[in-house]
Scaffold this motif. Structure first.
Motif, mmCIF file in Angstrom:
data_model
loop_
_atom_site.group_PDB
_atom_site.id
_atom_site.type_symbol
_atom_site.label_atom_id
_atom_site.label_comp_id
_atom_site.label_asym_id
_atom_site.label_seq_id
_atom_site.Cartn_x
_atom_site.Cartn_y
_atom_site.Cartn_z
ATOM 1 N N LYS A 156 0.860 -1.279 0.021
ATOM 2 C CA LYS A 156 -0.003 0.003 -0.005
ATOM 3 C C LYS A 156 0.900 1.328 0.002
ATOM 4 C CE LYS A 156 -3.880 -2.172 0.582
ATOM 5 N NZ LYS A 156 -4.465 -2.856 1.652
ATOM 6 N N ILE A 157 0.328 2.271 -0.495
ATOM 7 C CA ILE A 157 1.061 3.737 -0.505
ATOM 8 C C ILE A 157 0.867 4.158 0.827
ATOM 9 C CG2 ILE A 157 0.765 6.091 -0.966
ATOM 10 C CD1 ILE A 157 -0.423 4.777 -3.879
ATOM 11 N N ALA A 158 2.193 4.396 1.383
ATOM 12 C CA ALA A 158 2.224 4.518 3.046
ATOM 13 C C ALA A 158 2.551 6.191 3.189
ATOM 14 C CB ALA A 158 3.240 4.014 3.761
ATOM 15 N N ALA A 159 3.438 6.705 2.205
ATOM 16 C CA ALA A 159 3.771 8.279 2.353
ATOM 17 C C ALA A 159 4.126 8.846 0.917
ATOM 18 C CB ALA A 159 4.637 8.467 3.533
ATOM 19 N N PHE A 160 4.195 9.962 0.886
ATOM 20 C CA PHE A 160 4.710 10.702 -0.170
ATOM 21 C C PHE A 160 4.997 12.095 -0.055
ATOM 22 C CE2 PHE A 160 0.194 10.576 -1.066
ATOM 23 C CZ PHE A 160 -0.048 12.119 -1.291
ATOM 24 N N GLY A 161 5.933 12.759 -0.667
ATOM 25 C CA GLY A 161 6.127 14.099 -0.358
ATOM 26 C C GLY A 161 7.400 14.712 -1.164
ATOM 27 N N PRO A 162 7.643 15.811 -0.843
ATOM 28 C CA PRO A 162 8.783 16.546 -1.447
ATOM 29 C C PRO A 162 10.107 15.723 -0.854
ATOM 30 C CG PRO A 162 7.793 18.227 -0.377
ATOM 31 C CD PRO A 162 7.087 16.894 -0.095
ATOM 32 N N MET A 163 11.132 15.747 -1.646
ATOM 33 C CA MET A 163 12.237 14.987 -1.277
ATOM 34 C C MET A 163 12.901 15.855 0.018
ATOM 35 S SD MET A 163 13.404 12.086 -2.659
ATOM 36 C CE MET A 163 15.198 12.077 -2.290
ATOM 37 N N ALA A 164 12.815 16.965 -0.146
ATOM 38 C CA ALA A 164 13.341 17.966 1.171
ATOM 39 C C ALA A 164 12.593 17.384 2.280
ATOM 40 C CB ALA A 164 13.151 19.267 0.750
ATOM 41 N N GLU A 165 11.448 16.897 2.248
ATOM 42 C CA GLU A 165 11.047 16.382 3.495
ATOM 43 C C GLU A 165 11.159 14.849 4.039
ATOM 44 O OE1 GLU A 165 6.845 17.617 3.353
ATOM 45 O OE2 GLU A 165 7.450 19.659 2.963
ATOM 46 N N LEU A 166 12.037 14.194 3.108
ATOM 47 C CA LEU A 166 12.229 12.681 3.515
ATOM 48 C C LEU A 166 13.022 12.749 4.519
ATOM 49 C CD1 LEU A 166 11.734 9.901 2.379
ATOM 50 C CD2 LEU A 166 13.845 10.032 0.918
ATOM 51 N N LYS A 167 12.637 12.085 5.639
ATOM 52 C CA LYS A 167 13.435 12.200 6.789
ATOM 53 C C LYS A 167 14.525 11.176 6.679
ATOM 54 C CE LYS A 167 9.834 14.239 9.355
ATOM 55 N NZ LYS A 167 8.718 13.688 8.680
ATOM 56 N N GLU A 168 14.052 9.769 6.517
ATOM 57 C CA GLU A 168 15.589 8.668 6.330
ATOM 58 C C GLU A 168 15.083 7.849 5.278
ATOM 59 O OE1 GLU A 168 14.939 6.413 9.852
ATOM 60 O OE2 GLU A 168 12.934 7.074 10.487
ATOM 61 N N GLU A 169 16.162 7.384 4.834
ATOM 62 C CA GLU A 169 15.878 6.436 3.678
ATOM 63 C C GLU A 169 16.008 5.119 4.099
ATOM 64 O OE1 GLU A 169 18.322 7.287 0.406
ATOM 65 O OE2 GLU A 169 18.065 9.168 0.267
ATOM 66 N N ASN A 170 15.790 4.667 4.994
ATOM 67 C CA ASN A 170 15.926 3.494 5.421
ATOM 68 C C ASN A 170 14.611 2.415 4.846
ATOM 69 O OD1 ASN A 170 14.017 4.194 7.304
ATOM 70 N ND2 ASN A 170 14.183 2.623 8.677
ATOM 71 N N ALA A 171 14.941 1.537 3.792
ATOM 72 C CA ALA A 171 13.878 0.598 3.281
ATOM 73 C C ALA A 171 14.537 -0.382 2.703
ATOM 74 C CB ALA A 171 13.329 1.553 2.014
ATOM 75 N N ASP A 172 13.645 -1.484 2.397
ATOM 76 C CA ASP A 172 14.308 -2.802 2.023
ATOM 77 C C ASP A 172 14.496 -2.888 0.891
ATOM 78 O OD1 ASP A 172 13.182 -4.260 4.484
ATOM 79 O OD2 ASP A 172 11.214 -3.794 3.763
ATOM 80 N N ARG A 173 14.066 -1.597 0.210
ATOM 81 C CA ARG A 173 14.313 -1.593 -1.577
ATOM 82 C C ARG A 173 14.376 -0.196 -1.771
ATOM 83 N NH1 ARG A 173 11.415 -3.737 -7.112
ATOM 84 N NH2 ARG A 173 13.148 -3.188 -8.287
#
Ligand code: NIG
Ligand code: FE
Length: 411
Positions: A44-61
Protein backbone atom coordinates in the motif's frame (compact mmCIF):
# COMPACT_ATOMS: atom_id res chain seq x y z
CA UNK A 1 8.44 -4.89 3.11
CA UNK A 2 9.21 -1.19 2.66
CA UNK A 3 10.07 0.31 -0.73
CA UNK A 4 11.25 3.86 -1.31
CA UNK A 5 10.99 5.52 -4.72
CA UNK A 6 13.19 8.60 -4.57
CA UNK A 7 14.19 11.58 -6.72
CA UNK A 8 10.93 11.41 -8.69
CA UNK A 9 11.02 14.32 -11.13
CA UNK A 10 7.24 14.75 -10.70
CA UNK A 11 4.77 12.58 -8.81
CA UNK A 12 1.45 12.92 -10.61
CA UNK A 13 -2.13 12.37 -9.47
CA UNK A 14 -1.62 12.69 -5.73
CA UNK A 15 -4.62 13.16 -3.49
CA UNK A 16 -4.35 14.30 0.11
CA UNK A 17 -8.11 14.18 0.55
CA UNK A 18 -9.15 11.32 -1.76
CA UNK A 19 -12.33 11.66 -3.78
CA UNK A 20 -14.26 8.79 -5.33
CA UNK A 21 -14.56 10.60 -8.67
CA UNK A 22 -14.07 14.03 -10.22
CA UNK A 23 -16.78 15.89 -12.09
CA UNK A 24 -17.19 19.10 -14.08
CA UNK A 25 -14.52 21.69 -13.18
CA UNK A 26 -12.87 19.32 -10.69
CA UNK A 27 -11.71 17.23 -13.63
CA UNK A 28 -9.14 19.93 -14.43
CA UNK A 29 -7.56 19.53 -10.99
CA UNK A 30 -4.55 17.23 -10.99
CA UNK A 31 -2.21 17.59 -8.05
CA UNK A 32 1.45 16.83 -8.49
CA UNK A 33 4.65 17.11 -6.43
CA UNK A 34 7.95 17.99 -8.08
CA UNK A 35 11.16 16.32 -6.87
CA UNK A 36 9.22 13.83 -4.78
CA UNK A 37 9.46 10.55 -2.91
CA UNK A 38 6.96 7.74 -2.48
CA UNK A 39 7.01 5.08 0.23
CA UNK A 40 5.28 1.73 -0.11
CA UNK A 41 4.60 -0.56 2.82
CA UNK A 42 3.07 -4.01 2.48
CA UNK A 43 1.67 -3.29 -0.94
CA UNK A 44 0.00 0.00 0.00
CA UNK A 45 1.01 3.63 -0.39
CA UNK A 46 2.32 4.67 3.03
CA UNK A 47 3.64 8.19 2.41
CA UNK A 48 4.73 10.68 -0.23
CA UNK A 49 6.01 14.23 -0.38
CA UNK A 50 8.84 16.48 -1.55
CA UNK A 51 12.36 15.03 -1.31
CA UNK A 52 13.31 17.92 0.98
CA UNK A 53 10.93 16.46 3.57
CA UNK A 54 12.16 12.87 3.36
CA UNK A 55 13.52 12.15 6.84
CA UNK A 56 15.30 8.83 6.47
CA UNK A 57 16.09 6.52 3.62
CA UNK A 58 15.77 3.20 5.45
CA UNK A 59 13.89 0.76 3.23
CA UNK A 60 14.20 -2.85 2.05
CA UNK A 61 14.37 -1.56 -1.48
CA UNK A 62 15.31 1.84 -2.88
CA UNK A 63 14.48 2.80 -6.46
CA UNK A 64 16.02 5.94 -7.93
CA UNK A 65 13.54 7.58 -10.34
CA UNK A 66 15.74 10.52 -11.36
CA UNK A 67 14.59 12.21 -14.62
CA UNK A 68 11.41 10.14 -14.48
CA UNK A 69 7.79 10.82 -13.62
CA UNK A 70 5.54 8.56 -11.55
CA UNK A 71 1.82 8.17 -12.30
CA UNK A 72 -0.98 6.06 -10.84
CA UNK A 73 -1.58 3.13 -13.19
CA UNK A 74 -4.44 3.38 -15.66
CA UNK A 75 -7.79 1.83 -14.79
CA UNK A 76 -9.56 0.34 -17.78
CA UNK A 77 -13.23 0.01 -16.86
CA UNK A 78 -14.52 -1.55 -20.10
CA UNK A 79 -12.95 -4.49 -21.92
CA UNK A 80 -13.90 -7.75 -23.61
CA UNK A 81 -10.52 -9.53 -23.59
CA UNK A 82 -11.74 -13.13 -23.33
CA UNK A 83 -12.20 -14.17 -26.95
CA UNK A 84 -10.72 -16.68 -29.35
CA UNK A 85 -10.21 -15.05 -32.72
CA UNK A 86 -9.18 -11.73 -34.20
CA UNK A 87 -11.47 -10.27 -36.91
CA UNK A 88 -9.24 -8.54 -39.42
CA UNK A 89 -11.33 -9.83 -42.35
CA UNK A 90 -14.27 -7.75 -41.14
CA UNK A 91 -11.88 -4.85 -40.74
CA UNK A 92 -11.15 -5.10 -44.46
CA UNK A 93 -14.89 -5.42 -45.24
CA UNK A 94 -15.41 -2.18 -43.34
CA UNK A 95 -12.68 -0.44 -45.31
CA UNK A 96 -14.48 -1.56 -48.47
CA UNK A 97 -17.71 0.07 -47.24
CA UNK A 98 -19.75 -2.32 -45.09
CA UNK A 99 -21.03 -0.89 -41.81
CA UNK A 100 -20.66 -2.56 -38.40
CA UNK A 101 -24.43 -3.15 -38.33
CA UNK A 102 -24.45 -4.72 -41.82
CA UNK A 103 -21.69 -7.13 -40.84
CA UNK A 104 -23.59 -8.05 -37.67
CA UNK A 105 -26.83 -8.63 -39.60
CA UNK A 106 -25.28 -11.25 -41.82
CA UNK A 107 -23.89 -13.22 -38.89
CA UNK A 108 -20.48 -11.61 -38.61
CA UNK A 109 -19.38 -9.44 -35.73
CA UNK A 110 -20.19 -10.67 -32.26
CA UNK A 111 -21.63 -13.96 -33.62
CA UNK A 112 -18.41 -14.61 -35.52
CA UNK A 113 -16.46 -14.27 -32.26
CA UNK A 114 -19.03 -16.37 -30.39
CA UNK A 115 -18.56 -19.27 -32.81
CA UNK A 116 -14.80 -19.36 -32.42
CA UNK A 117 -15.01 -18.80 -28.68
CA UNK A 118 -17.46 -21.69 -28.23
CA UNK A 119 -14.95 -24.00 -29.94
CA UNK A 120 -12.05 -22.99 -27.69
CA UNK A 121 -11.32 -24.68 -24.38
CA UNK A 122 -11.22 -22.86 -21.07
CA UNK A 123 -7.44 -23.31 -20.92
CA UNK A 124 -6.95 -21.91 -24.42
CA UNK A 125 -9.13 -18.91 -23.65
CA UNK A 126 -7.27 -18.34 -20.39
CA UNK A 127 -3.88 -18.38 -22.14
CA UNK A 128 -5.00 -15.91 -24.80
CA UNK A 129 -6.66 -13.55 -22.32
CA UNK A 130 -3.69 -13.75 -19.96
CA UNK A 131 -1.35 -12.70 -22.75
CA UNK A 132 -3.54 -9.67 -23.51
CA UNK A 133 -3.74 -8.83 -19.82
CA UNK A 134 0.04 -9.01 -19.39
CA UNK A 135 0.57 -6.86 -22.48
CA UNK A 136 -1.67 -4.04 -21.25
CA UNK A 137 -0.19 -4.30 -17.77
CA UNK A 138 3.26 -3.59 -19.16
CA UNK A 139 1.83 -0.52 -20.89
CA UNK A 140 0.63 0.85 -17.56
CA UNK A 141 -2.80 -0.60 -16.78
CA UNK A 142 -3.26 -1.75 -13.18
CA UNK A 143 -7.00 -2.36 -12.88
CA UNK A 144 -9.38 -3.73 -15.47
CA UNK A 145 -12.99 -4.77 -15.94
CA UNK A 146 -13.55 -7.80 -18.15
CA UNK A 147 -16.86 -8.81 -19.72
CA UNK A 148 -18.17 -12.12 -20.90
CA UNK A 149 -20.40 -11.88 -23.97
CA UNK A 150 -18.74 -13.99 -26.64
CA UNK A 151 -20.48 -17.09 -25.29
CA UNK A 152 -24.17 -16.42 -25.92
CA UNK A 153 -25.13 -19.86 -24.58
CA UNK A 154 -25.31 -20.77 -20.91
CA UNK A 155 -22.39 -23.16 -21.10
CA UNK A 156 -20.16 -20.80 -23.06
CA UNK A 157 -20.96 -17.74 -20.95
CA UNK A 158 -20.08 -19.70 -17.80
CA UNK A 159 -16.84 -20.81 -19.45
CA UNK A 160 -15.85 -17.20 -20.17
CA UNK A 161 -16.71 -16.07 -16.66
CA UNK A 162 -14.64 -18.91 -15.18
CA UNK A 163 -11.71 -17.71 -17.27
CA UNK A 164 -12.16 -14.24 -15.76
CA UNK A 165 -12.26 -15.79 -12.28
CA UNK A 166 -8.95 -17.52 -13.00
CA UNK A 167 -7.45 -14.25 -14.19
CA UNK A 168 -8.58 -12.64 -10.92
CA UNK A 169 -6.91 -15.41 -8.94
CA UNK A 170 -3.62 -15.41 -10.82
CA UNK A 171 -2.92 -11.86 -12.00
CA UNK A 172 -1.58 -9.03 -9.82
CA UNK A 173 -4.06 -6.70 -11.50
CA UNK A 174 -7.28 -5.55 -9.80
CA UNK A 175 -9.99 -7.25 -11.88
CA UNK A 176 -13.79 -6.94 -11.93
CA UNK A 177 -16.05 -9.28 -13.94
CA UNK A 178 -19.12 -8.32 -15.89
CA UNK A 179 -21.77 -10.75 -17.21
CA UNK A 180 -22.75 -9.66 -20.73
CA UNK A 181 -24.96 -12.56 -21.87
CA UNK A 182 -27.07 -9.97 -23.71
CA UNK A 183 -24.31 -8.95 -26.11
CA UNK A 184 -25.73 -10.32 -29.37
CA UNK A 185 -28.78 -12.21 -30.52
CA UNK A 186 -27.86 -15.76 -31.64
CA UNK A 187 -29.10 -16.64 -35.17
CA UNK A 188 -31.61 -19.19 -33.91
CA UNK A 189 -33.35 -16.46 -31.86
CA UNK A 190 -33.68 -13.94 -34.68
CA UNK A 191 -37.30 -12.78 -34.92
CA UNK A 192 -38.10 -13.88 -31.37
CA UNK A 193 -35.32 -12.38 -29.32
CA UNK A 194 -37.55 -12.21 -26.23
CA UNK A 195 -36.91 -15.96 -25.93
CA UNK A 196 -33.18 -15.30 -25.72
CA UNK A 197 -33.85 -12.62 -23.11
CA UNK A 198 -35.84 -15.25 -21.17
CA UNK A 199 -32.87 -17.62 -21.36
CA UNK A 200 -30.55 -14.93 -20.00
CA UNK A 201 -32.96 -14.16 -17.14
CA UNK A 202 -34.18 -17.62 -16.21
CA UNK A 203 -31.12 -19.76 -16.80
CA UNK A 204 -27.92 -17.78 -17.21
CA UNK A 205 -28.27 -15.20 -14.40
CA UNK A 206 -29.13 -17.76 -11.67
CA UNK A 207 -26.23 -20.01 -12.72
CA UNK A 208 -23.76 -17.13 -12.92
CA UNK A 209 -24.89 -15.97 -9.47
CA UNK A 210 -24.72 -19.47 -7.99
CA UNK A 211 -20.98 -19.57 -8.76
CA UNK A 212 -20.49 -15.92 -7.76
CA UNK A 213 -18.97 -15.23 -11.15
CA UNK A 214 -20.07 -11.64 -11.86
CA UNK A 215 -19.66 -8.30 -10.13
CA UNK A 216 -21.71 -6.49 -12.78
CA UNK A 217 -24.42 -7.12 -15.35
CA UNK A 218 -24.31 -5.61 -18.82
CA UNK A 219 -26.61 -5.35 -21.84
CA UNK A 220 -25.87 -4.07 -25.35
CA UNK A 221 -28.88 -1.72 -25.42
CA UNK A 222 -28.91 -0.31 -28.92
CA UNK A 223 -30.55 -0.19 -32.31
CA UNK A 224 -30.35 -3.65 -33.91
CA UNK A 225 -29.47 -5.30 -30.59
CA UNK A 226 -31.41 -5.29 -27.29
CA UNK A 227 -34.35 -2.94 -26.70
CA UNK A 228 -34.97 -0.73 -23.69
CA UNK A 229 -37.64 -3.23 -22.55
CA UNK A 230 -35.24 -6.19 -22.89
CA UNK A 231 -32.63 -4.20 -21.00
CA UNK A 232 -34.98 -3.29 -18.13
CA UNK A 233 -35.99 -6.93 -17.68
CA UNK A 234 -32.41 -8.18 -17.67
CA UNK A 235 -31.14 -5.48 -15.31
CA UNK A 236 -33.98 -6.14 -12.86
CA UNK A 237 -33.11 -9.83 -12.84
CA UNK A 238 -29.40 -9.17 -12.37
CA UNK A 239 -29.99 -6.70 -9.54
CA UNK A 240 -32.02 -9.35 -7.68
CA UNK A 241 -28.90 -11.51 -7.73
CA UNK A 242 -26.63 -8.71 -6.51
CA UNK A 243 -25.09 -7.68 -9.83
CA UNK A 244 -24.85 -3.92 -10.39
CA UNK A 245 -25.72 -2.67 -13.89
CA UNK A 246 -23.03 -1.25 -16.14
CA UNK A 247 -24.26 -1.01 -19.69
CA UNK A 248 -23.53 -0.41 -23.38
CA UNK A 249 -25.69 2.47 -24.56
CA UNK A 250 -26.08 4.89 -27.47
CA UNK A 251 -23.37 3.58 -29.77
CA UNK A 252 -25.54 3.22 -32.89
CA UNK A 253 -28.46 5.50 -32.00
CA UNK A 254 -30.09 7.62 -29.31
CA UNK A 255 -31.54 4.40 -27.98
CA UNK A 256 -32.93 5.19 -24.52
CA UNK A 257 -29.99 3.25 -23.11
CA UNK A 258 -28.73 6.10 -20.95
CA UNK A 259 -32.16 6.58 -19.38
CA UNK A 260 -32.69 2.91 -18.64
CA UNK A 261 -29.19 2.64 -17.20
CA UNK A 262 -29.72 5.62 -14.90
CA UNK A 263 -33.15 4.31 -13.87
CA UNK A 264 -31.60 1.07 -12.65
CA UNK A 265 -28.69 2.78 -10.88
CA UNK A 266 -25.98 1.72 -13.35
CA UNK A 267 -22.48 2.41 -12.07
CA UNK A 268 -21.63 3.46 -15.64
CA UNK A 269 -23.21 3.88 -19.06
CA UNK A 270 -20.67 3.32 -21.80
CA UNK A 271 -20.07 4.34 -25.46
CA UNK A 272 -22.30 7.46 -25.72
CA UNK A 273 -21.41 8.31 -29.30
CA UNK A 274 -25.05 9.39 -29.75
CA UNK A 275 -25.98 11.88 -27.05
CA UNK A 276 -28.74 14.48 -27.02
CA UNK A 277 -29.40 17.16 -24.40
CA UNK A 278 -31.94 14.87 -22.71
CA UNK A 279 -29.22 12.25 -22.10
CA UNK A 280 -26.89 14.83 -20.53
CA UNK A 281 -29.73 16.19 -18.39
CA UNK A 282 -30.69 12.71 -17.24
CA UNK A 283 -27.15 11.96 -16.00
CA UNK A 284 -26.96 15.06 -13.79
CA UNK A 285 -27.02 14.43 -10.06
CA UNK A 286 -26.76 10.64 -10.48
CA UNK A 287 -24.24 8.02 -9.34
CA UNK A 288 -23.76 6.89 -12.95
CA UNK A 289 -20.39 7.50 -14.63
CA UNK A 290 -20.67 8.46 -18.33
CA UNK A 291 -17.89 6.48 -20.00
CA UNK A 292 -16.55 7.21 -23.46
CA UNK A 293 -14.68 4.60 -25.52
CA UNK A 294 -12.37 6.56 -27.85
CA UNK A 295 -10.82 3.45 -29.42
CA UNK A 296 -14.18 2.22 -30.68
CA UNK A 297 -15.15 5.57 -32.22
CA UNK A 298 -11.70 5.72 -33.84
CA UNK A 299 -11.79 2.18 -35.21
CA UNK A 300 -15.37 2.42 -36.54
CA UNK A 301 -15.18 6.08 -37.58
CA UNK A 302 -18.14 6.92 -35.36
CA UNK A 303 -19.17 10.42 -34.32
CA UNK A 304 -17.36 11.62 -31.21
CA UNK A 305 -19.16 11.65 -27.90
CA UNK A 306 -19.61 15.27 -26.67
CA UNK A 307 -17.12 15.00 -23.81
CA UNK A 308 -16.53 18.74 -23.41
CA UNK A 309 -20.25 19.45 -23.33
CA UNK A 310 -20.69 16.85 -20.60
CA UNK A 311 -17.85 18.27 -18.50
CA UNK A 312 -19.17 21.80 -18.97
CA UNK A 313 -22.58 20.56 -17.82
CA UNK A 314 -20.86 19.52 -14.56
CA UNK A 315 -20.77 15.79 -15.29
CA UNK A 316 -17.85 13.45 -14.65
CA UNK A 317 -16.38 11.69 -17.69
CA UNK A 318 -14.40 8.44 -17.81
CA UNK A 319 -12.55 7.01 -20.79
CA UNK A 320 -11.80 3.30 -21.27
CA UNK A 321 -10.37 1.14 -24.06
CA UNK A 322 -13.26 -1.22 -24.98
CA UNK A 323 -10.50 -3.73 -25.92
CA UNK A 324 -12.32 -6.30 -28.11
CA UNK A 325 -11.77 -7.99 -31.49
CA UNK A 326 -14.60 -6.21 -33.35
CA UNK A 327 -14.60 -2.53 -32.51
CA UNK A 328 -11.38 -1.74 -30.65
CA UNK A 329 -8.58 -4.29 -31.01
CA UNK A 330 -6.24 -2.47 -28.62
CA UNK A 331 -6.13 -2.05 -24.86
CA UNK A 332 -3.39 0.57 -24.91
CA UNK A 333 -4.55 3.16 -22.38
CA UNK A 334 -1.66 5.50 -23.27
CA UNK A 335 -3.30 5.82 -26.66
CA UNK A 336 -6.72 6.44 -25.07
CA UNK A 337 -5.12 9.22 -23.02
CA UNK A 338 -3.81 10.82 -26.22
CA UNK A 339 -7.15 10.45 -28.00
CA UNK A 340 -8.89 12.08 -25.02
CA UNK A 341 -6.82 15.21 -25.63
CA UNK A 342 -6.49 15.16 -29.40
CA UNK A 343 -9.96 14.07 -30.46
CA UNK A 344 -12.15 15.08 -27.50
CA UNK A 345 -10.30 18.27 -26.47
CA UNK A 346 -9.77 17.26 -22.87
CA UNK A 347 -6.81 18.94 -21.20
CA UNK A 348 -4.05 16.57 -20.05
CA UNK A 349 -5.28 16.99 -16.45
CA UNK A 350 -8.86 16.08 -17.40
CA UNK A 351 -7.67 13.20 -19.57
CA UNK A 352 -5.55 11.74 -16.77
CA UNK A 353 -8.48 11.92 -14.34
CA UNK A 354 -10.75 10.37 -16.99
CA UNK A 355 -8.45 7.34 -17.41
CA UNK A 356 -7.50 6.74 -13.77
CA UNK A 357 -9.78 7.93 -10.96
CA UNK A 358 -13.01 8.11 -12.96
CA UNK A 359 -12.52 4.74 -14.62
CA UNK A 360 -11.72 3.31 -11.18
CA UNK A 361 -15.07 4.69 -10.03
CA UNK A 362 -16.78 3.15 -13.09
CA UNK A 363 -15.65 -0.29 -11.90
CA UNK A 364 -16.32 0.34 -8.21
CA UNK A 365 -12.70 0.45 -7.03
CA UNK A 366 -11.88 4.15 -6.69
CA UNK A 367 -11.49 3.72 -2.92
CA UNK A 368 -8.49 1.43 -3.53
CA UNK A 369 -6.90 2.52 -6.84
CA UNK A 370 -6.96 5.40 -9.35
CA UNK A 371 -4.69 7.93 -7.63
CA UNK A 372 -1.64 8.26 -5.37
CA UNK A 373 -3.21 8.42 -1.92
CA UNK A 374 -2.16 7.00 1.44
CA UNK A 375 -3.78 3.61 2.04
CA UNK A 376 -4.50 2.90 -1.64
CA UNK A 377 -2.87 -0.01 -3.45
CA UNK A 378 0.68 0.88 -4.52
CA UNK A 379 -0.18 0.70 -8.23
CA UNK A 380 1.98 3.08 -10.23
CA UNK A 381 4.32 3.28 -13.18
CA UNK A 382 7.65 4.99 -13.65
CA UNK A 383 8.13 6.61 -17.04
CA UNK A 384 11.18 6.69 -19.24
CA UNK A 385 13.04 10.00 -18.88
CA UNK A 386 10.45 12.56 -20.07
CA UNK A 387 10.08 16.32 -19.68
CA UNK A 388 6.60 16.79 -18.22
CA UNK A 389 3.28 15.07 -17.61
CA UNK A 390 1.84 16.72 -20.71
CA UNK A 391 4.32 14.64 -22.71
CA UNK A 392 2.26 11.52 -21.86
CA UNK A 393 -0.76 12.38 -24.08
CA UNK A 394 1.36 14.45 -26.48
CA UNK A 395 3.72 11.72 -27.68
CA UNK A 396 1.01 9.39 -28.96
CA UNK A 397 1.93 5.94 -30.20
CA UNK A 398 5.15 5.75 -28.23
CA UNK A 399 5.48 3.63 -25.08
CA UNK A 400 6.52 6.01 -22.33
CA UNK A 401 6.20 3.48 -19.49
CA UNK A 402 9.47 1.96 -18.23
CA UNK A 403 8.53 0.09 -15.03
CA UNK A 404 5.20 -0.93 -13.54
CA UNK A 405 4.52 -1.66 -9.86
CA UNK A 406 1.31 -3.34 -8.69
CA UNK A 407 0.67 -3.81 -4.97
CA UNK A 408 4.14 -2.39 -4.50
CA UNK A 409 5.82 -5.16 -6.49
CA UNK A 410 7.47 -4.61 -9.84
CA UNK A 411 5.77 -6.67 -12.56
O1 NIG B 1 -18.30 -2.49 -26.95
N1 NIG B 1 -20.89 -2.68 -28.71
C1 NIG B 1 -20.90 -3.85 -28.34
N2 NIG B 1 -19.90 -4.61 -27.98
C2 NIG B 1 -18.56 -4.37 -28.29
C3 NIG B 1 -18.21 -4.86 -29.65
C4 NIG B 1 -18.19 -6.29 -29.75
C5 NIG B 1 -17.75 -6.85 -31.07
O2 NIG B 1 -17.98 -6.30 -32.15
O3 NIG B 1 -17.15 -7.92 -30.98
C6 NIG B 1 -18.24 -2.91 -28.11
O4 NIG B 1 -17.98 -2.16 -29.02
FE1 FE C 1 -17.87 -2.87 -25.23
Amino acid sequence: MRTLIKNIKELVGVEKAPQLRKQGKEMAVLETIKDAYLIVEDGKIAAFGPMAELKEENADRVVDAAERLVFPTFCDSHTHIVYANSREHEFVDKIRGLSYEEIAKRGGGILNSAKATAAASEDELYDMARQRLDDVMRMGTGAIEIKSGYGLSTESELKLLRVIRRLKETSPMTIKSNFLGAHGIPMEYRGHQEDYVDLVINEMIPKVAAEGLADFIDVFCDQGFFTVEDTARILEAGIKYGMRPKIHANEMAVSGGVQVGVKYGAISVDHLEQMGDAEIECLKGTETMPTILPGCAFFLNLPLSPARKMIEAGLPVAMASDYNPGTSPSGNMQLILSMACIRYRLTPEEALNATTLNTAYAMGVSNEVGSIAVGKKANFYITKPIASYEYMPYAYGENKVERVFLNGIEV
